[in-house]
Design a protein around this motif. Structure first.
Motif, PDB file in Angstrom:
ATOM      1  N   PRO A   8       0.793  -1.237   0.000  1.00  0.00           N
ATOM      2  CA  PRO A   8       0.000   0.000   0.000  1.00  0.00           C
ATOM      3  C   PRO A   8       0.821   1.282   0.000  1.00  0.00           C
ATOM      4  CG  PRO A   8      -0.017  -1.013   2.178  1.00  0.00           C
ATOM      5  CD  PRO A   8       0.636  -1.989   1.263  1.00  0.00           C
ATOM      6  N   THR A   9       2.095   1.188   0.387  1.00  0.00           N
ATOM      7  CA  THR A   9       2.912   2.411   0.480  1.00  0.00           C
ATOM      8  C   THR A   9       3.691   2.701  -0.794  1.00  0.00           C
ATOM      9  OG1 THR A   9       4.780   1.195   1.437  1.00  0.00           O
ATOM     10  CG2 THR A   9       3.153   2.104   2.976  1.00  0.00           C
ATOM     11  N   LEU A  10       3.691   1.767  -1.741  1.00  0.00           N
ATOM     12  CA  LEU A  10       4.448   1.999  -2.976  1.00  0.00           C
ATOM     13  C   LEU A  10       3.726   3.011  -3.851  1.00  0.00           C
ATOM     14  CD1 LEU A  10       5.687  -1.545  -4.074  1.00  0.00           C
ATOM     15  CD2 LEU A  10       6.868   0.171  -2.704  1.00  0.00           C
ATOM     16  N   PRO A  11       4.467   3.864  -4.555  1.00  0.00           N
ATOM     17  CA  PRO A  11       3.833   4.837  -5.458  1.00  0.00           C
ATOM     18  C   PRO A  11       3.238   4.144  -6.673  1.00  0.00           C
ATOM     19  CG  PRO A  11       6.220   4.886  -5.722  1.00  0.00           C
ATOM     20  CD  PRO A  11       5.949   3.994  -4.536  1.00  0.00           C
ATOM     21  N   GLN A  12       2.331   4.821  -7.333  1.00  0.00           N
ATOM     22  CA  GLN A  12       1.662   4.264  -8.500  1.00  0.00           C
ATOM     23  C   GLN A  12       2.666   3.854  -9.579  1.00  0.00           C
ATOM     24  OE1 GLN A  12      -1.273   6.864 -10.162  1.00  0.00           O
ATOM     25  NE2 GLN A  12      -1.568   5.648 -12.008  1.00  0.00           N
ATOM     26  N   GLN A  13       3.736   4.638  -9.714  1.00  0.00           N
ATOM     27  CA  GLN A  13       4.716   4.367 -10.766  1.00  0.00           C
ATOM     28  C   GLN A  13       5.465   3.043 -10.546  1.00  0.00           C
ATOM     29  OE1 GLN A  13       4.488   7.098  -8.989  1.00  0.00           O
ATOM     30  NE2 GLN A  13       4.392   8.907 -10.295  1.00  0.00           N
ATOM     31  N   ALA A  14       5.390   2.484  -9.323  1.00  0.00           N
ATOM     32  CA  ALA A  14       6.119   1.257  -9.018  1.00  0.00           C
ATOM     33  C   ALA A  14       5.439   0.016  -9.577  1.00  0.00           C
ATOM     34  CB  ALA A  14       6.297   1.108  -7.507  1.00  0.00           C
TER      35      ALA A  14
END
Length: 594
Positions: A466-472
Motif C-alpha cells: 500500500p505504500t508503494l507509489p503508482q509508478q512502481a
C-alpha cells in the motif's frame, strides 16, 4: 504538436495517454507545482493570457489542444476557446465523470446564493474562493477555509484576508480531514463543496459530510462547451487519433463487446423511442463514455468492428443486436441476453458461464446491462423485459481462424473485451513501452517494482504494497522475460512478479513470453507438477488452467503453488542475477500465494 492544459488528475491521465504515442507535446500548468514525469512531453509553467497563448501556439506550430484543466478554471477555458477559434486549432475537452445530482443537496449557481441562515461554514472550494466568501463574515457567519498545505496557497490565503485560525489543510485520506473537528472540538453547521466530479472525491466528501450531519451546499460546475469532449483516457486517445492521426504510429479499435453493446443500445432506442441515431454513447467498464457509430437493418441495429491497427481476424465484421419485448411470465430478469447466428456456444466447463451458454463473456454482458439500464432509466420501469439477441453473420466462418475450436467454443466467435477498447502494439513497441514504465518506476525512488500481467492482477497485489507509489506498478502483458531483463539493465534490486495461474503454468515450463501464439497450456507438464506436489487427479477435461483451483484438494493447494513457483524461479531468477525476485501466484478471487 499538441498542447495540453493540465495540473489536474485529468491532466495526469492525458499525459499517460499521450506518452503512448512516443511523439513530442507540451504540458502547461499555472503554478508548476504538480509532480509529474514526462518522457516525450515538455513542461511549460505559468498562466497564459490570450495573447501569450496565441503567440505560443503559432511559434510551436500547435495543431491540437487538450483542455484537461480544472472544471472551475473558467477564465482558462474561455481563453482556450478564443485561441482555438482564432487560430482554427481543434480542441478536446477532457472532462470529468460526474454523478447524477442528488436532489437532497442544496445546489447553487454562484457564491452569492449561499443561504444566510447558517452559523459556521467549512469551505472546501479552494484558496481562490476566499475573496468571494469574505462577505459572509460581515454577515456574521464564521467561515473556515480548507486549502492545500502549500506555502504559495497559505501566503495567498492570508493576502486575501484569511486569518490563521480560519485555515484548515488537506492531509491524510479522510475526505473531511483537517476540518473543524480538529479545532477545539468545534463542528461546522454546513459545508460548501464544488461539483468536482468523481476524480475530485465529490461523493466521498458528500458521504463524510452526511455522516457528520452537516448541511451540504454545492456550487454547480460551469458549462464548458467544446465540439470535442471526452471523459476518459480511451476517448482521449480515439479523439487524438481522429484529429491528429499521425501522433500515434498505431491506432486503437473497439472490442466485439463494445460493438455488441453499441448495437444493443441503438436497437433499444429504436424499439422504445422510434429513433435511429447515427452514433450512440457507450459507457465503458472504467466508467467513461465514448461515441460509437451504428447502423440499422430491418429488425436489428449493428456496429462494424474496427480493430484499428491491431492484427485481428474480426476486423470489419458486423455485430448485430435484435431487441424485442419478452412476454414470458417466468422471466424475472429485466434484460435477457441471448446468442444468435455466428456467436459461439460454450461446450466445455471452465468459462464464466456453463456449457450450452452463448460465448458472450462476463464483461460484455455487464456492459450491455449497464448501458441499457441507463437508456431505460429516464423512461419507465414498467416495461416488459427486453430480450437482446447478439449475432455475427460472418462469425462461424471467422471462428475457424481463431482459438475457439481448441477451447471448445463451437459455431461462431466469442463476444469479448475487458476494457472495451483494443490498444494496438507491435511487439517492439510494447516492449519499449514496458522499458519506459520501468524507467519511470526506477526514477520514482521506490524500494520495489511490482510487475503484473494487467489491471486485474495489479489490483490484487496493490493491497500487499500500500505504500508503494503508482509508478512502481508496471504491466508486462505477456513479456515476462523481457521485463525482467529490463529490470536487470536498470539495476532494479527488488522485483515482485504477480502472475495468475494461466500464465504461471506456461512460465513454469520456460515460456518467458506467455502469449497464446507463442505458448499453450501443456496438460502433460501440469500433470507432472501435480505429481511432484503429491496430487493425483484427472485433468484431461480441463480447458483453462484456472479450473485447477477448484479441482485440486484444498489442503494440497499450497504444495502445488510451491512447485509452480519453484519452476518459475528456475527460469526467472537468472534474468535478475543481481536482484531479489519475489513471485506471487494469484487465484481468480484475488487470493495471493507465495
Amino acid at each position: 504538436m499538441i498542447l495540453v492544459f493540465g495540473g489536474t488528475t485529468e491532466g495526469r491521465k492525458a499525459v499517460e495517454v499521450l506518452e503512448e504515442g512516443g511523439s513530442p507535446y507540451f504540458y502547461s500548468t499555472k503554478t508548476g507545482e504538480q509532480d509529474i514525469t514526462l518522457h516525450h512531453g515538455q513542461r511549460i509553467d505559468g498562466a497564459l493570457d490570450e495573447e501569450a497563448m496565441r503567440a505560443f501556439c503559432l511559434a510551436q506550430h500547435i495543431r491540437l489542444m487538450v483542455d484537461a484543466a480544472h472544471p472551475f478554471a473558467s477564465q482558462l477555458h474561455q481563453t482556450i476557446a478564443q485561441v482555438s477559434e482564432v487560430l482554427n486549432i481543434p480542441t478536446i475537452r477532457y472532462e470529468r465523470i460526474y454523478p447524477e445530482r442528488d436532489p437532497h443537496l442544496e445546489w447553487i449557481e454562484d457564491y452569492s446564493q449561499i443561504p444566510q441562515d447558517i452559523h459556521t461554514l467549512l469551505a472546501t472550494t479552494g484558496v481562490q474562493s476566499i475573496s468571494k466568501l469574505k462577505y459572509l463574515e460581515t454577515n456574521g457567519i464564521k467561515v473556515f477555509y480548507r486549502i492545500l498545505p502549500r506555502e504559495s496557497s497559505i501566503a495567498l490565503a492570508k493576502k486575501l484576508g484569511a486569518q490563521e485560525d480560519q485555515l484548515c489543510f488537506f492531509a491524510g485520506s479522510h475526505p473531511l480531514n483537517g476540518g473543524l473537528a480538529s479545532r477545539q472540538g468545534a463542528e461546522a453547521d454546513a459545508i460548501l463543496l464544488k461539483e468536482s466530479g468523481l476524480s475530485g472525491g465529490f461523493l466521498e466528501k458528500v458521504e463524510a459530510a452526511k455522516a457528520k450531519g452537516m448541511r451540504i451546499l454545492v456550487l454547480k460546475r460551469p458549462a464548458i462547451n467544446f465540439e470535442h469532449s471526452v471523459n476518459g483516457p480511451y476517448g482521449l486517445r480515439r479523439a487524438v487519433e481522429k484529429l491528429l492521426p499521425e501522433f500515434y504510429p498505431l491506432h486503437s479499435g473497439l472490442t466485439t463487446g463494445t460493438c455488441a453493446t453499441a448495437a444493443a443500445i441503438a436497437a433499444t432506442i429504436r424499439l422504445i423511442k422510434n429513433e435511429t441515431p447515427a452514433e450512440v454513447p457507450v459507457i465503458l467498464p472504467n466508467g467513461e463514455t465514448i461515441q460509437v457509430p451504428v447502423s440499422y437493418g430491418e429488425d436489428y441495429a449493428s456496429c462494424f468492428k474496427e480493430a484499428g491497427d491491431d492484427p485481428d481476424v474480426t476486423n470489419g465484421i458486423e455485430v448485430r443486436a435484435n431487441v424485442i419485448y419478452e412476454h414470458k411470465d417466468t422471466e424475472t430478469q429485466r434484460i435477457i441476453i441471448k446468442g444468435g447466428e455466428g456467436v459461439g456456444t460454450i461446450t466445455l466447463p471452465g468459462f464464466d458461464y456453463p456449457p450450452g451458454s452463448p460465448a458472450i463473456n462476463k464483461a460484455p454482458r455487464e456492459m450491455i446491462e449497464t448501458n441499457l439500464k441507463t437508456v431505460l432509466s429516464p423512461l419507465t420501469t414498467n416495461l416488459s423485459p427486453l430480450k437482446i439477441t447478439i449475432s455475427v453473420p460472418q462469425g462461424a466462418e471467422i471462428a475457424r481462424r481463431t482459438f475457439n475450436p481448441r477451447l471448445g467454443i463451437e459455431g461462431g466467435i466469442s463476444i469479448i473485451g475487458v476494457s472495451g477498447i483494443v490498444k494496438p502494439f507491435s511487439e517492439e513497441a510494447f516492449i519499449e513501452s514496458i522499458r519506459k514504465c520501468m524507467t519511470v518506476a526506477k526514477a520514482s525512488g521506490s524500494e520495489r517494482v511490482v510487475i503484473n500481467s494487467g489491471g486485474k492482477s495489479e489490483r490484487f497485489v496493490r493491497a500487499l504494497y500500500p505504500t508503494l507509489p503508482q509508478q512502481a506498478f508496471v504491466e508486462y502483458g505477456n513479456y515476462i522475460g523481457e521485463t525482467l531483463k529490463i529490470a536487470h539493465e536498470l539495476n532494479i534490486k527488488n522485483v515482485t512478479l504477480g502472475v495468475m495461474l494461466g500464465k504461471a503454468v506456461k512460465l513454469a515450463q520456460g515460456h518467458l513470453d506467455t502469449h497464446s501464439k507463442k505458448a499453450t497450456m501443456d496438460k502433460v507438464f501440469i500433470n507432472e507438477m501435480l505429481q511432484e506436489a503429491g496430487i493425483s487427479m484427472d485433468i484431461s477435461n480441463i480447458t483453462l488452467a484456472r479450473e485447477l483451483w477448484e479441482k485440486m484438494p484444498q489442503e494440497k493447494i499450497q504444495d502445488f503453488v510451491n512447485v509452480v513457483i519453484r519452476h518459475c524461479e528456475t527460469f526467472c531468477k537468472p534474468l535478475l542475477p543481481e536482484g531479489s525476485l519475489t513471485i506471487l501466484l494469484i487465484d481468480d478471487e484475488g487470493k495471493i500465494y507465495k
